[in-house]
Design an enzyme around this catalytic site. Structure first.
Site, PDB file in Angstrom:
ATOM      1  N   GLY A  29       0.854  -1.082  -0.253  1.00 50.04           N
ATOM      2  CA  GLY A  29       0.067   0.318  -0.161  1.00 50.04           C
ATOM      3  C   GLY A  29       0.652   1.089   0.159  1.00 50.04           C
ATOM      4  O   GLY A  29       0.634   2.773  -0.724  1.00 50.04           O
ATOM      5  N   ASP A  30       2.102   1.153   0.421  1.00 51.83           N
ATOM      6  CA  ASP A  30       2.349   2.211   0.563  1.00 51.83           C
ATOM      7  C   ASP A  30       4.353   2.136  -0.494  1.00 51.83           C
ATOM      8  O   ASP A  30       5.476   2.597   0.338  1.00 51.83           O
ATOM      9  CB  ASP A  30       2.942   2.801   1.568  1.00 51.83           C
ATOM     10  N   LEU A  31       4.125   1.628  -1.284  1.00 57.05           N
ATOM     11  CA  LEU A  31       5.597   0.514  -1.682  1.00 57.05           C
ATOM     12  C   LEU A  31       6.854   1.417  -2.404  1.00 57.05           C
ATOM     13  O   LEU A  31       7.056   1.342  -3.461  1.00 57.05           O
ATOM     14  CB  LEU A  31       5.626  -0.846  -2.370  1.00 57.05           C
TER      15      LEU A  31
END
Length: 261
Positions: free
Chosen positions: A166-168
């Site tokens: 999700g926040d890669l």
């Protein structure tokens, strides 16, 4: 040794949600998913075990690509769902938009993503855009909500929803001498489309990114045209950065929207 992250009064649920996401993502390790940092809540603080880092190499990049495909394949219940145990109001899409009890599960990816991760951020950042650019962005989000950009998940993802970090972005990938090539930290874990994570890796760049992508695609072939879809998947983080910082991020978001209109 641990890194201690302290509770922020303006975001009281952020650390418990991160802790829940780390546990959920780590469940995929037994089936080949990327190694996830170990952490635990101690009171209001999150203690994250330190990772012994190594330099990025082509071999580690390939291991990351393969393991990321298996992480996504672990699946999720619905698009934009939070990890089990996440406190309410939970947030999706790294938008910092609280959604108390809201579930968007009956439609496709585009419908859920537009409603929970794109439109709320655009509404909060409209002052950063001119009137014509707002209309353009609204039109593109409407197209997304209508399913115009929906495509199948990569081959290993058996259901309609992938399990996402999700926040890669590259800063959340700690290269390490582990079998998966890296350890992932600081997730905003959720259900969604696997291409969202791939696009985030691409947006700000990562070492040996082509090796990551090639290994991923070899293990879990991605739907045709996925590279051309990366900018579309980058619209959401560009809007988030526009909200936070303005400037060039707004211009990038508009440029992406023009290509999608």
């Amino acid at each position: 040794m641990s890194v201690v992250k302290h509770r922020r009064p303006e975001a009281p649920h952020a650390l418990p949600m991160e802790a829940a996401g780390l546990v959920w993502l780590a469940e995929a390790e037994s089936s080949g998913g990327t190694r996830i940092a170990r952490a635990r809540m101690v009171g209001d603080d999150l203690h994250v075990d330190r990772v012994i880092e190594a330099r990025p190499t082509p071999e580690r990049a390939e291991a990351l690509g393969r393991s990321l495909a298996h992480l996504h394949a672990a699946g999720a219940e619905w698009h934009c769902c939070p990890p089990p145990g996440a406190p309410e109001p939970w947030e999706v899409g790294s938008s910092r938009t609280p959604l108390s009890g809201q579930v968007v599960g009956d439609g496709g990816w585009g419908e859920a993503w537009a409603a929970t991760a794109l439109r709320p951020v655009l509404d909060r950042s409209r002052s950063r855009f001119g009137v014509d650019d707002q209309r353009l962005l609204d039109h593109v989000i409407d197209r997304m909500a209508a399913g115009d950009f929906d495509v199948p998940q990569p081959a290993l993802v058996r259901g309609p929803v992938a399990r996402l970090h999700g926040d890669l972005w590259a800063g959340n990938v700690l290269w390490s001498d582990v079998d998966t090539g890296a350890v992932l930290i600081d997730p905003h874990a959720q259900g969604g489309h696997a291409e969202t994570d791939l696009a985030m890796l691409d947006l700000f760049g990562a070492p040996h990114l082509e090796r990551v992508f090639a290994a991923y695609d070899e293990v879990s072939p991605v739907a045709e045209g996925w590279r051309e879809r990366l900018p579309m998947q980058q619209l959401q983080p560009l809007l988030v950065h526009t909200l936070l910082f303005g400037g060039g991020y707004a211009r990038q978001a508009v440029a992406v929207a023009r290509r999608l209109a």
